[in-house]
Structures are given as C-alpha cells and as structure tokens.
Design an enzyme around this catalytic site. Structure first.
Site, PDB file in Angstrom:
ATOM      1  NE  ARG A   1      -5.266  -8.663  -6.416  1.00 52.72           N
ATOM      2  CZ  ARG A   1      -6.193  -8.095  -7.179  1.00 52.72           C
ATOM      3  NH1 ARG A   1      -5.998  -7.951  -8.473  1.00 52.72           N
ATOM      4  NH2 ARG A   1      -7.313  -7.659  -6.662  1.00 52.72           N
TER       5      ARG A   1
ATOM      6  CG  HIS B   1       0.788  -6.447   3.624  1.00 54.94           C
ATOM      7  ND1 HIS B   1       1.041  -5.246   3.024  1.00 54.94           N
ATOM      8  CD2 HIS B   1      -0.573  -6.596   3.594  1.00 54.94           C
ATOM      9  CE1 HIS B   1      -0.095  -4.674   2.657  1.00 54.94           C
ATOM     10  NE2 HIS B   1      -1.094  -5.478   2.991  1.00 54.94           N
TER      11      HIS B   1
ATOM     12  CG  HIS C   1      -1.747  -1.169   1.415  1.00 55.28           C
ATOM     13  ND1 HIS C   1      -2.487  -1.714   0.394  1.00 55.28           N
ATOM     14  CD2 HIS C   1      -1.973  -1.947   2.505  1.00 55.28           C
ATOM     15  CE1 HIS C   1      -3.151  -2.775   0.854  1.00 55.28           C
ATOM     16  NE2 HIS C   1      -2.842  -2.938   2.130  1.00 55.28           N
TER      17      HIS C   1
ATOM     18  CD  GLU D   1      -3.332  -3.297   6.029  1.00 58.33           C
ATOM     19  OE1 GLU D   1      -3.113  -4.511   5.864  1.00 58.33           O
ATOM     20  OE2 GLU D   1      -4.077  -2.638   5.293  1.00 58.33           O
TER      21      GLU D   1
END
Length: 358
Positions: free
Chosen positions: A216, A196, A112, A130
């Site tokens: 992705r 991740h 991200h 996150e």
C-alpha cells in the site's frame, strides 16, 4: 482424502468466504452473498488456496474438504498441464485466486511485486498479476491504473513518504495518478508492478495469481480503526518493485469482443503467462447460438477451467457428474481430467472462463 482411490471427475463448487473491509458494504448481496446487517463486506473469496484461507468444497463426494486437501491428493488430476507454484506448506498450490469485490469507498493505491521481484529479495512466494471484470459501475466510477504522464515513479514515492500517511491536497492525486472511467463489462488488466486502485461505486470480479501480498503506497489519509494512527504504508517495499510496460486500460470490453463461436480470448496466454480470461456469448443469432461445446482436454493438452456467468443463467453439463446451473456470482471449477462439457443458455448470456498459461 484417500490418494489410493481414483479421483472422481466432476465439477467442483466452493463455499464463499466473506471478508469485511472498511470500504465494503452490502453490494455483494446482489450476487447471492449473505451480507449480515451492519457488516461491511468488501470481498467474497470464491476460489482460494491462499495459506490460511483455503476454500471449502460444497457438495459432491469431497464436500467439506478444502482445496488444500484436494491439491495434496489430486493436484495432477485437477491442474493437468497448468503450471502450479509451490505452496508454503509444501506440494502444489492452486495457481489462481478468484474474488468478488464491492467498493463503496476508494480503495488504497497499491502496487504488487512480480515473481521475479520477490525472488530477488529472497522471498519464496508468488507475485501478483491480476485482472478485473467490472460487474457494476455507478455513473462516474473510475479506476487508477499507472501514473499520469510525466510523473516520475521515484519522485512519487519520495512525495508519499514525506507525507507520512497523510492526505494529499485536493486535486494532487489526480495529477499524480492515471485515472480511467470504467463501466460494466470493462476488463482491466493489472500486471505485477502496475500502480493501481479501485474507485468507489464499483463491483468487480477479480482473478489473480494465488498471493496475498500487497504494498500500500497511499490511503487517502485514512486511519486504523483500532490505533487511530495512519494506516501502515509499504513505500520502502514498493521501491523494490519493477515497473512493467504499460498496457491499455480498459484492456478489453466484453461488449466489443470479436463475433466468434465458442470461448473468445479476452486475456490470452500470449498477453499473460500467469492467467487467461475468455468469454462465450450465448444468444439467438450469435456465432455460438445458445450452446457452446468445450473440453478441459483440448489442443493436445489438458488444464482446469473455472466458469462464472457474467450475464444470464446457464446450465453446465459435464461428461462426468451432474448438471448444474450457473448465475452471476457463482463459480465452478472443472478439473483438467473432466473432459468434455457443454454450456447452454437459459436466456441470452455471457460466460467467463479462467485458467492459466502453459
């Protein structure tokens, strides 16, 4: 909402929004979510101000209104000193997105962007830092967090781009990515820019910046169910994402927190300026006993709190508004203007609290 009327301070609950994913299942039914027969429910969006997916308030004087309505009329009363980004439609955006995830298959490996990465690209949207709280993990469950020692990030992108969406040979993914076994109570911190993925057999609570941007980079050779083509990857975009300093994984374990009264920092404002996570342990003989007193207006500032039970059932008694029960899978937003409240355990319990940095 009528902005001319004063805000009525009280705890706010939301209706969950269930989202089907190819890797989902029925595991969230254990947390009170209504997963229909045959539905592959991968996510339950619990608190969201993402454009197109705003949470709907459940109960109270604003029942049926959306969090977007709430922020448009009463953002200062809700947020307090907490920083808020600008919503694409204008005005303040609620800064955190909270979800439950049920991974019955390995999720795609992703990265991200940060706020700064997007700003450099001229994109006026939030990045995505996150954290995950592992709620359930089957034996052998694991996550991918960063690259294996000695793996060059650019060389990795070159390899995956050449693969064209295909599947890596057996064992190569484990040589490229850093995988970590996890268990219930582990807290995984994923700063923006960290490569991740969540592995199969894991149910988790995710708290993140309010953003739905995902790049992705590898998806195990899976194909789109409609086109039957390899699922779209975003390797060109991922190349523009800066790499953050590596953080420990797991970052903390809820069963190994310091024995202190009240809410104990798990991810503090010093660790992260985008979100904070705390945990209170309520049990006979613990420093807090069976009750903790708290306030949204502590330390000469005010900010919202979001509570969710990790284990056991608790009662939340606010200074304003009605008492409510909180069990695992349930969330409640305490607006900054609310003030004092107590959290009392019906049985030995752990309660999570989320907010943002100053």
């Amino acid at each position: 909402m009528d902005r001319s009327k004063p805000f009525e301070p009280q705890p706010i609950s939301f209706l969950p929004q269930l989202v089907e994913r190819t890797w989902g299942g029925h595991g969230l039914s254990r947390y009170g979510k209504r997963c229909g027969p045959g539905a592959l429910v991968g996510e339950s969006w619990e608190v969201s101000d993402v454009e197109g997916m705003p949470s709907v308030l459940d109960g109270g004087p604003y029942s049926g209104k959306t969090i977007r309505d709430l922020m448009a009329s009463y953002s200062s009363e809700v947020l307090g000193a907490a920083r808020a980004p600008e919503h694409p439609a204008g005005g303040a955006q609620f800064p955190l997105l909270l979800k439950l995830l049920d991974a019955q298959e390995d999720l795609s490996i992703q990265v991200h962007p940060s706020d700064e990465d997007l700003a450099r690209s001229g994109i006026r949207r939030n990045g995505k830092t996150e954290a995950w709280i592992i709620l359930d993990a089957e034996p052998g469950a694991r996550v991918w967090h960063g690259l294996a020692p000695g793996v060059d990030r650019t060389a990795l992108f070159d390899r995956l781009e050449k693969l064209g969406g295909g599947r890596l040979p057996d064992g190569e993914a484990d040589r490229l990515f850093r995988w970590i076994p996890v268990e219930r109570g582990d807290v995984v911190f994923v700063p923006a820019g960290t490569i991740h993925a969540v592995g199969k057999g894991i149910t988790l609570l995710e708290v993140q910046q309010t953003s739905d941007i995902t790049y992705r980079i590898y998806d195990w050779g899976r194909r789109d169910r409609k086109t039957l083509e390899p699922r779209k990857l975003h390797i060109a975009e991922a190349r523009g994402v800066s790499e953050p300093p590596r953080v420990p994984c797991p970052f903390r374990r809820l069963n190994k927190l310091p024995a202190q009264p009240g809410f104990v920092p798990v991810i503090s404002a010093a660790d992260c300026d985008k979100l904070t996570v705390e945990c209170a342990t309520l049990a006979p003989g613990s420093p807090s006993g069976l009750e903790v007193l708290a306030s949204t207006q502590e330390a000469r500032s005010s900010r919202f709190h979001i509570l969710s039970a990790f284990e056991g059932e608790v009662r939340v008694r606010p200074q304003h508004g009605a008492e409510l029960k909180l069990r695992p899978g349930m969330f409640v937003l305490l607006p900054s203007i609310l003030g004092g409240y107590s959290v009392t355990a019906v049985e030995p319990a752990q309660v999570l609290r989320f907010s943002c940095g100053a």
